[in-house]
Motif scaffolding. Structure first.
Motif, PDB file in Angstrom:
ATOM      1  N   LEU A 159      81.969  26.622   3.640  1.00 45.84           N
ATOM      2  CA  LEU A 159      80.518  26.516   3.510  1.00 45.84           C
ATOM      3  C   LEU A 159      80.115  26.621   2.043  1.00 45.84           C
ATOM      4  CD1 LEU A 159      79.198  28.712   6.467  1.00 45.84           C
ATOM      5  CD2 LEU A 159      79.325  26.222   6.342  1.00 45.84           C
ATOM      6  N   GLU A 160      79.131  25.835   1.652  1.00 47.00           N
ATOM      7  CA  GLU A 160      78.632  25.908   0.278  1.00 47.00           C
ATOM      8  C   GLU A 160      77.813  27.171   0.064  1.00 47.00           C
ATOM      9  OE1 GLU A 160      76.557  22.407  -0.845  1.00 47.00           O
ATOM     10  OE2 GLU A 160      78.231  21.054  -0.402  1.00 47.00           O
ATOM     11  N   ALA A 161      77.210  27.691   1.133  1.00 51.23           N
ATOM     12  CA  ALA A 161      76.397  28.911   1.038  1.00 51.23           C
ATOM     13  C   ALA A 161      76.869  29.911   2.090  1.00 51.23           C
ATOM     14  CB  ALA A 161      74.920  28.587   1.226  1.00 51.23           C
ATOM     15  N   PRO A 162      78.030  30.537   1.881  1.00 49.98           N
ATOM     16  CA  PRO A 162      78.579  31.464   2.879  1.00 49.98           C
ATOM     17  C   PRO A 162      77.718  32.715   3.070  1.00 49.98           C
ATOM     18  CG  PRO A 162      79.855  31.573   0.850  1.00 49.98           C
ATOM     19  CD  PRO A 162      78.925  30.410   0.707  1.00 49.98           C
ATOM     20  N   GLU A 163      76.805  32.968   2.143  1.00 53.92           N
ATOM     21  CA  GLU A 163      75.936  34.141   2.279  1.00 53.92           C
ATOM     22  C   GLU A 163      74.990  34.013   3.475  1.00 53.92           C
ATOM     23  OE1 GLU A 163      73.963  31.271  -0.580  1.00 53.92           O
ATOM     24  OE2 GLU A 163      75.989  32.099  -0.308  1.00 53.92           O
ATOM     25  N   ARG A 164      74.804  32.779   3.981  1.00 59.35           N
ATOM     26  CA  ARG A 164      73.939  32.550   5.131  1.00 59.35           C
ATOM     27  C   ARG A 164      74.682  32.746   6.455  1.00 59.35           C
ATOM     28  NH1 ARG A 164      71.952  26.762   5.671  1.00 59.35           N
ATOM     29  NH2 ARG A 164      72.509  26.217   3.546  1.00 59.35           N
ATOM     30  N   PHE A 165      75.998  32.956   6.396  1.00 58.33           N
ATOM     31  CA  PHE A 165      76.845  32.998   7.589  1.00 58.33           C
ATOM     32  C   PHE A 165      77.021  34.431   8.081  1.00 58.33           C
ATOM     33  CE2 PHE A 165      81.115  33.056   9.594  1.00 58.33           C
ATOM     34  CZ  PHE A 165      80.921  32.094  10.571  1.00 58.33           C
ATOM     35  N   VAL A 166      76.961  34.618   9.402  1.00 59.37           N
ATOM     36  CA  VAL A 166      77.028  35.961   9.973  1.00 59.37           C
ATOM     37  C   VAL A 166      77.627  35.882  11.372  1.00 59.37           C
ATOM     38  CG1 VAL A 166      74.702  35.786  10.946  1.00 59.37           C
ATOM     39  CG2 VAL A 166      75.660  38.038  10.448  1.00 59.37           C
ATOM     40  N   GLY A 167      78.236  36.957  11.819  1.00 60.61           N
ATOM     41  CA  GLY A 167      78.687  37.037  13.205  1.00 60.61           C
ATOM     42  C   GLY A 167      77.573  37.609  14.068  1.00 60.61           C
ATOM     43  N   ALA A 168      77.327  36.985  15.217  1.00 59.48           N
ATOM     44  CA  ALA A 168      76.357  37.501  16.192  1.00 59.48           C
ATOM     45  C   ALA A 168      77.009  37.354  17.559  1.00 59.48           C
ATOM     46  CB  ALA A 168      75.038  36.747  16.115  1.00 59.48           C
ATOM     47  N   HIS A 169      77.649  38.430  17.998  1.00 58.68           N
ATOM     48  CA  HIS A 169      78.453  38.370  19.216  1.00 58.68           C
ATOM     49  C   HIS A 169      77.680  38.910  20.407  1.00 58.68           C
ATOM     50  CE1 HIS A 169      81.816  39.994  21.876  1.00 58.68           C
ATOM     51  NE2 HIS A 169      81.859  38.683  21.985  1.00 58.68           N
ATOM     52  N   TRP A 170      77.423  38.032  21.380  1.00 57.77           N
ATOM     53  CA  TRP A 170      76.690  38.362  22.587  1.00 57.77           C
ATOM     54  C   TRP A 170      77.678  38.681  23.706  1.00 57.77           C
ATOM     55  CZ3 TRP A 170      71.163  37.143  22.838  1.00 57.77           C
ATOM     56  CH2 TRP A 170      70.665  36.563  21.650  1.00 57.77           C
ATOM     57  N   PHE A 171      77.187  39.376  24.724  1.00 55.00           N
ATOM     58  CA  PHE A 171      78.000  39.713  25.886  1.00 55.00           C
ATOM     59  C   PHE A 171      77.403  39.058  27.130  1.00 55.00           C
ATOM     60  CE2 PHE A 171      79.079  42.830  22.787  1.00 55.00           C
ATOM     61  CZ  PHE A 171      80.410  43.153  23.024  1.00 55.00           C
ATOM     62  N   HIS A 172      78.276  38.672  28.035  1.00 55.26           N
ATOM     63  CA  HIS A 172      77.868  37.961  29.245  1.00 55.26           C
ATOM     64  C   HIS A 172      77.338  38.928  30.315  1.00 55.26           C
ATOM     65  CE1 HIS A 172      77.933  34.431  31.831  1.00 55.26           C
ATOM     66  NE2 HIS A 172      78.420  35.184  32.789  1.00 55.26           N
ATOM     67  N   PRO A 173      76.204  38.602  30.957  1.00 51.80           N
ATOM     68  CA  PRO A 173      75.287  37.481  30.695  1.00 51.80           C
ATOM     69  C   PRO A 173      74.350  37.804  29.534  1.00 51.80           C
ATOM     70  CG  PRO A 173      74.545  38.732  32.605  1.00 51.80           C
ATOM     71  CD  PRO A 173      75.817  39.361  32.175  1.00 51.80           C
ATOM     72  N   PRO A 174      74.309  36.958  28.520  1.00 54.87           N
ATOM     73  CA  PRO A 174      73.583  37.288  27.286  1.00 54.87           C
ATOM     74  C   PRO A 174      72.081  37.435  27.428  1.00 54.87           C
ATOM     75  CG  PRO A 174      74.363  35.021  27.249  1.00 54.87           C
ATOM     76  CD  PRO A 174      74.994  35.651  28.438  1.00 54.87           C
ATOM     77  N   HIS A 175      71.492  36.862  28.464  1.00 51.94           N
ATOM     78  CA  HIS A 175      70.039  36.991  28.623  1.00 51.94           C
ATOM     79  C   HIS A 175      69.660  38.330  29.240  1.00 51.94           C
ATOM     80  CE1 HIS A 175      71.661  35.253  32.308  1.00 51.94           C
ATOM     81  NE2 HIS A 175      70.602  35.671  32.970  1.00 51.94           N
ATOM     82  N   ILE A 176      70.667  39.150  29.627  1.00 52.49           N
ATOM     83  CA  ILE A 176      70.389  40.460  30.209  1.00 52.49           C
ATOM     84  C   ILE A 176      71.039  41.595  29.427  1.00 52.49           C
ATOM     85  CG2 ILE A 176      70.659  41.924  32.258  1.00 52.49           C
ATOM     86  CD1 ILE A 176      70.530  39.408  33.959  1.00 52.49           C
ATOM     87  N   VAL A 177      72.308  41.470  29.077  1.00 53.33           N
ATOM     88  CA  VAL A 177      73.002  42.545  28.361  1.00 53.33           C
ATOM     89  C   VAL A 177      72.267  42.829  27.049  1.00 53.33           C
ATOM     90  CG1 VAL A 177      75.159  43.247  27.259  1.00 53.33           C
ATOM     91  CG2 VAL A 177      75.216  41.953  29.406  1.00 53.33           C
TER      92      VAL A 177
END
Length: 350
Positions: A159-177
């Protein structure tokens, strides 16, 4: 749900409405946060549902059938959420109308403020997707990966701008957990972390920040340790699978919405906690490979619900009904979790 696709008739396949012209829709979207979700599998569709509370969500996949399945999942979930007091969703139609189905990546990400990637857990595929996205978005658009197993620092090297990159790890089911793990790679800017955590709080999530990436993050590492011991107990014939499941759900699992590991340690007494660990740790399983019982099932093609056979038999399951009932029960637990969390001010200090 709206659809922005050039193929005539695709809106009919999805059973969606498109009340605004594309020009009119674009004007309205600029007044709201725009979020894109890349990948319309079970995780991607659930993430889209969760984020729809913040404004416009564009859901993209290269597979039209995946989008068709996602549309059905979203409509079902919206109705379930709207009927439960623990949910912030009051009108299922309002939620689904915030989600726009896209079949072209350019349309999906252009002018978006946040991109949440949930494509196949493949290193090269993810890197390729990030590079395509970066060429289409603004300089301040955040790119968030749902991975928990691939090396976050290496995923953003091109990536040219790695500062914009982040991990966002959701758990199943993501609309409830409720919890989403937000992970800071070496190049991730603090402002990127802050923006993602604020967005997640806006849609009712409880973000947990990791100061650096570690394989599996928090939830999956602890869950894997538990699974290793459970499978070892099954392999060794200590108990039947239904009894092992019952022991987990009806003992420490029963407490978990109220008491985490350290809270439970404080209540029990850390001296007792220390003594129990001293006695048990030499005895618990420490294998570096999956248990024979799990390996045998996989080699036999018994993958679980999707093959109608796994540890248990699922031949006669009504998957849609089971999923709906599961979601209602998880929403019941969400009420308990929210009440407990309100006693603490962790989020206010981050």
């Amino acid at each position: 749900m709206n659809t922005h696709v050039p193929t005539q008739g695709i809106g009919e396949w999805f059973g969606m409405r498109s009340d605004m012209s594309q020009k009119g829709a674009a004007t309205q979207l600029r007044d709201r946060t725009i979020v894109s979700v890349i990948g319309a599998g079970s995780m991607g569709s659930g993430i889209a549902i969760a984020l729809a509370a913040t404004g416009c969500v564009r859901l993209f996949d290269i597979d039209v059938k995946a989008l068709e399945r996602a549309s059905e999942t979203i409509n079902t979930a919206a109705n379930t959420l709207a009927s439960h007091p623990a949910s912030r969703v009051n009108d299922p139609d309002e939620l689904t109308e915030n989600i726009i189905i896209e079949t072209e990546l350019r349309d999906a990400v252009t002018s978006s403020d946040f991109i949440f990637e949930a494509v196949a857990e493949d290193f090269e595929i993810k890197k390729s997707v990030y590079n395509e996205i970066e060429a289409l978005v603004a300089d301040d658009t955040i790119i968030a990966s749902n991975t928990s197993s691939l090396p976050l620092n290496q995923l953003c090297t091109s990536l040219e701008a790695p500062e914009r990159f982040v991990g966002a790890h959701w758990f199943h089911p993501p609309h409830i957990v409720p919890v989403v793990e937000v992970v800071q790679a070496d190049a991730t800017a603090d402002t990127t972390i802050a923006r993602v955590m604020n967005l997640l709080r806006e849609c009712g999530k409880d973000p947990v920040r990791l100061q650096r990436p570690i394989k599996g993050y928090i939830g999956n590492r602890v869950q894997s340790a538990m699974a290793r011991e459970a499978w070892a107990l099954l392999t060794e014939g200590i108990a039947a699978p239904e009894d092992i499941d019952a022991a987990i759900k009806g003992t420490f699992g029963f407490r978990l919405p109220l008491l985490g590991v350290f809270e439970k340690g404080d209540f029990s007494g850390l001296d007792i906690h220390h003594k129990v660990l001293t006695e048990l740790l030499p005895e618990v399983n420490a294998d570096q490979e999956p248990a024979d019982a799990l390996t045998d099932l996989v080699e036999a093609g018994r993958y679980g619900v999707k093959t109608e056979s796994g540890v248990y038999g699922w031949e006669n399951i009504d998957l849609k009904r089971e999923t709906s009932e599961r979601d209602v029960q998880l929403l019941d637990q969400l009420t308990v979790y929210a009440q407990r969390e309100s006693r603490w001010s962790r989020n206010e200090t981050q």
